[in-house]
Design a protein around this motif. Structure first.
Motif, PDB file in Angstrom:
ATOM      1  N   SER A  15       0.815  -1.217   0.000  1.00  6.72           N
ATOM      2  CA  SER A  15       0.000   0.000   0.000  1.00  6.72           C
ATOM      3  C   SER A  15       0.850   1.270   0.000  1.00  6.72           C
ATOM      4  N   TYR A  16       2.050   1.195   0.608  1.00 10.12           N
ATOM      5  CA  TYR A  16       2.910   2.381   0.654  1.00 10.12           C
ATOM      6  C   TYR A  16       3.410   2.781  -0.730  1.00 10.12           C
ATOM      7  N   LYS A  17       3.356   1.874  -1.694  1.00  7.29           N
ATOM      8  CA  LYS A  17       3.776   2.198  -3.059  1.00  7.29           C
ATOM      9  C   LYS A  17       2.649   2.839  -3.860  1.00  7.29           C
ATOM     10  N   PHE A  18       1.420   2.822  -3.297  1.00  5.53           N
ATOM     11  CA  PHE A  18       0.257   3.347  -4.016  1.00  5.53           C
ATOM     12  C   PHE A  18      -0.080   4.764  -3.571  1.00  5.53           C
ATOM     13  N   HIS A  19       0.913   5.495  -3.086  1.00  2.00           N
ATOM     14  CA  HIS A  19       0.701   6.865  -2.628  1.00  2.00           C
ATOM     15  C   HIS A  19       0.204   7.731  -3.787  1.00  2.00           C
ATOM     16  N   GLY A  20      -0.879   8.446  -3.578  1.00  2.00           N
ATOM     17  CA  GLY A  20      -1.427   9.326  -4.605  1.00  2.00           C
ATOM     18  C   GLY A  20      -2.349   8.637  -5.585  1.00  2.00           C
ATOM     19  N   VAL A  21      -2.546   7.333  -5.418  1.00  2.00           N
ATOM     20  CA  VAL A  21      -3.417   6.576  -6.319  1.00  2.00           C
ATOM     21  C   VAL A  21      -4.876   6.715  -5.854  1.00  2.00           C
ATOM     22  N   THR A  22      -5.783   6.907  -6.784  1.00  2.74           N
ATOM     23  CA  THR A  22      -7.195   7.084  -6.442  1.00  2.74           C
ATOM     24  C   THR A  22      -7.907   5.737  -6.318  1.00  2.74           C
ATOM     25  N   VAL A  23      -9.090   5.759  -5.714  1.00  5.23           N
ATOM     26  CA  VAL A  23      -9.912   4.550  -5.606  1.00  5.23           C
ATOM     27  C   VAL A  23     -10.263   4.039  -7.001  1.00  5.23           C
ATOM     28  N   GLY A  24     -10.521   4.990  -7.915  1.00  5.08           N
ATOM     29  CA  GLY A  24     -10.833   4.605  -9.289  1.00  5.08           C
ATOM     30  C   GLY A  24      -9.697   3.839  -9.948  1.00  5.08           C
ATOM     31  N   ASP A  25      -8.468   4.250  -9.667  1.00  6.38           N
ATOM     32  CA  ASP A  25      -7.304   3.543 -10.216  1.00  6.38           C
ATOM     33  C   ASP A  25      -7.224   2.125  -9.674  1.00  6.38           C
ATOM     34  N   ILE A  26      -7.497   1.973  -8.381  1.00  2.00           N
ATOM     35  CA  ILE A  26      -7.475   0.643  -7.765  1.00  2.00           C
ATOM     36  C   ILE A  26      -8.526  -0.258  -8.409  1.00  2.00           C
ATOM     37  N   VAL A  27      -9.716   0.302  -8.622  1.00  2.00           N
ATOM     38  CA  VAL A  27     -10.793  -0.471  -9.260  1.00  2.00           C
ATOM     39  C   VAL A  27     -10.372  -0.914 -10.656  1.00  2.00           C
ATOM     40  N   LYS A  28      -9.650  -0.033 -11.359  1.00  2.00           N
ATOM     41  CA  LYS A  28      -9.208  -0.375 -12.715  1.00  2.00           C
ATOM     42  C   LYS A  28      -8.239  -1.555 -12.724  1.00  2.00           C
ATOM     43  N   THR A  29      -7.446  -1.715 -11.673  1.00  2.00           N
ATOM     44  CA  THR A  29      -6.525  -2.860 -11.642  1.00  2.00           C
ATOM     45  C   THR A  29      -7.300  -4.171 -11.677  1.00  2.00           C
ATOM     46  N   PHE A  30      -8.480  -4.170 -11.076  1.00  2.00           N
ATOM     47  CA  PHE A  30      -9.308  -5.384 -11.079  1.00  2.00           C
ATOM     48  C   PHE A  30     -10.024  -5.534 -12.421  1.00  2.00           C
ATOM     49  N   LEU A  31     -10.474  -4.424 -12.991  1.00  2.00           N
ATOM     50  CA  LEU A  31     -11.186  -4.490 -14.267  1.00  2.00           C
ATOM     51  C   LEU A  31     -10.254  -4.896 -15.400  1.00  2.00           C
TER      52      LEU A  31
END
Length: 606
Positions: A15-31
């Motif tokens: 999680s510390y590498k995902f600094h500045g990443v939005t929730v939308g970006d996280i959702v896209k990793t799954f999509l």
């Protein structure tokens, strides 16, 4: 569903590498990961589907229903295991688990296990066990393990079977187009951690293993063959073949000290932390520092070939373990042996590691000191004897030599699991402080080594070359695989063989580990012709550039721009100078592609 859970595990763990990443970006990793997840699932489902069809067409059950539960649990176990292995390897290497991890384990099992000893084993086991339990519980809710034979005519059975197999194969291929799905399917962002998270670890691993086990071919064919070769040849051209002669003798003794994981981040003069290697700063004041040098790759087996043979890293391959190929490489060991030097190799571990012993034997090494001839009472870690023991034995050996000598010392204390024979200098318990302490210890051993060597007559006629085998993520914990900072390493020429007027100088030319060979040979007025991938850093007319690579990408550095390219995603993922012109960026990328292609072409040709 289980692949999605392992992806979430990866993202929470890092999680510390995902600094500045939005929730939308996280959702896209799954999509964006769904296609690869579905493809991997289709591979797993293929066996149960075939068993179902076989059972469907037989009058009796050839397979008991228990086999499906055992198969499912086995797959869940494998995925859970790969997940936690991936957590450890990504922490250390900055790339996903690949064939190289298992190849290294096969070639050097003990050393490979030692490399992961600094990982939080208990935490990883808990994560793996939790994943397995979650998977088993979910499977019991989702899968009907009882086998039922739908009543259908034989004709319909054939139609439905063909249809089911066809649908499964389409999902397996991930597309209806002629070209099947590849790793680039999960790429959607300029932030590489998001692209990495979207990948299906198991699919990537299986694909990587297949690519490495199939008949060798060049996966880096970016340009026409002649164009790639021409770009590389032109890059190495010099206006004038000359050198600044910094030595006070034409035939010095030469000792290369290959320092384990001695990243520039521990050298204050290179922008690193203050106090990690205080003696190195003293050496710099009395030597020639090359402050803009980068390692060929991120592992020792890449570094030793770059240093001794002047041959760049081959990314997904490692030439040192291929006897038929590595023995055709040029080597400084052979060059010095042929010019009247005695040659030796000193390593506190076993020289069989990654077949280093074969390389030494094939390149005229007169003497090897390793763990096999060091008393067991002096072997203080799982890797072997600590650096203080190794340095003492090296001085003792050299003091008995009558001819000029060329010797390589390979240190090991600054390697995972960061074990010390003395109390740590840095008292913190986190892994970064453990790394700082082993760095400080090796630095102190170097100082003691030189003080001991000064007592002997051979010291005054000896050139010492201090260079790291590769960089490291520690102590700053910031460098990703594509970041040039991870590959920035020290290179120092040191010793009384250097003319007094050059001691304390700094050479700023951009270069690489591979450049040691040409630079050294030019000082001794020996031919550099065999080392075509090496340039003379002390030739004012030599071009300034550096190349590095990792498992699935490469970087190319020029004074005006540096870029990194992900070969799997087929995209540029890093540019150093955001203000550089598009032409400068394109030029750096073109050179990187040409180098990666030509390096692998020559690797295959050996």
């Amino acid at each position: 569903m289980f692949f999605a859970i392992t992806r979430a595990t990866f993202e929470i763990y890092f999680s510390y590498k995902f600094h500045g990443v939005t929730v939308g970006d996280i959702v896209k990793t799954f999509l964006y990961g769904i296609r690869m997840d579905a493809s991997a699932t289709a591979y797993i489902a293929l066996i149960p589907l075939l068993v179902f069809i076989i059972n469907w067409f037989t009058s009796k059950k050839l397979f008991k229903t228990i086999w499906l539960k055992a198969y499912t649990w086995f797959c869940l176990f494998c995925i859970s295991l790969i997940c936690i292995v991936d957590l450890g390897l990504f922490t250390e290497w900055g790339s996903k688990v690949s064939f190289r991890a298992f190849d290294t384990l096969y070639n050097s099992p003990a050393e490979s296990m030692s490399s992961t000893a600094s990982s939080p084993v208990a935490l990883h086991l808990i994560i793996g066990l939790t994943l397995l339990i979650i998977g088993i519980i979910l499977s019991n809710f989702i899968i009907d393990y009882s086998f039922k034979k739908p009543a259908e005519t034989k004709q319909n059975k054939i139609i439905y079977s063909v249809l089911l197999i066809g649908i499964n194969l389409i999902i397996l291929r991930g597309t209806l187009s002629p070209d099947p799905i590849d790793q680039s399917a999960g790429y959607f962002s300029d932030n590489q951690i998001l692209d990495i998270a979207a990948q299906n670890t198991e699919w990537n691993l299986a694909n990587n293993v297949f690519e490495n086990l199939r008949h060798p071919y060049n996966p880096y064919c970016f340009l026409p063959t002649a164009q790639a070769k021409n770009i590389v040849d032109e890059t190495f051209k010099v206006k004038k073949d000359t050198t600044i002669h910094v030595l006070n003798t034409d035939k010095p003794n030469v000792v290369i000290i290959q320092l384990e994981s001695f990243t520039a981040d521990v050298i204050q003069s290179l922008g690193g932390e203050k106090g990690d290697a205080p003696n190195f700063e003293k050496f710099i004041k009395n030597g020639i520092l090359f402050n803009n040098i980068y390692s060929a790759g991120d592992r020792t087996d890449k570094g030793i070939i770059a240093i001794l043979s002047g041959f760049p890293s081959q990314a997904i391959r490692t030439i040192v373990v291929d006897t038929n190929k590595q023995k055709k490489l040029p080597s400084l060991l052979t060059e010095f042996k042929d010019n009247g030097y005695t040659t030796s190799y000193f390593y506190g571990g076993t020289s069989e590691y990654m077949d280093f012993d074969n390389y030494m034997a094939d390149h005229k090494t007169d003497h090897i000191t390793d763990e096999h001839i060091i008393p067991k009472s002096e072997v203080g870690s799982t890797w072997g004897a600590h650096d203080n023991i190794l340095f003492a034995k090296h001085v003792e050996y050299l003091s008995k030599q009558n001819k000029p000598f060329f010797s390589l010392i390979q240190t090991l204390t600054n390697h995972e699991p960061f074990v010390l024979p003395v109390p740590p200098h840095f008292k913190g318990k986190d892994i970064a402080d453990q790394f700082r302490s082993t760095t400080w210890f090796t630095d102190s051993c170097l100082n003691a080594y030189f003080e001991d060597a000064k007592k002997h007559a051979w010291y005054k006629n000896t050139l010492f070359i201090l260079v790291a085998d590769h960089g490291h993520r520690l102590p700053k914990k910031t460098s990703a695989a594509f970041d040039p900072a991870k590959y920035h390493i020290p290179l120092l020429f040191f010793g009384d063989a250097i003319k007094p007027e050059y001691r304390g100088t700094t050479i700023t030319k951009l270069g690489n580990q591979t450049d040691i060979a040409a630079t050294l040979l030019a000082q001794l007025n020996l031919s550099q012709q065999k080392f075509k991938w090496s340039k003379n850093l002390l030739n004012p007319y030599a071009p300034a550039f550096s190349f590095f690579d990792w498992d699935n990408g490469f970087g190319f550095m020029l004074p005006e721009q540096a870029v990194s390219y992900d070969s799997s995603g087929q995209r540029m993922i890093y540019t150093k100078n955001k203000n550089a012109s598009k032409a400068a960026t394109d030029n750096a990328l073109l050179h990187g592609k040409a180098f990666m292609q030509q390096i692998f072409t020559e690797y295959l040709a050996y």
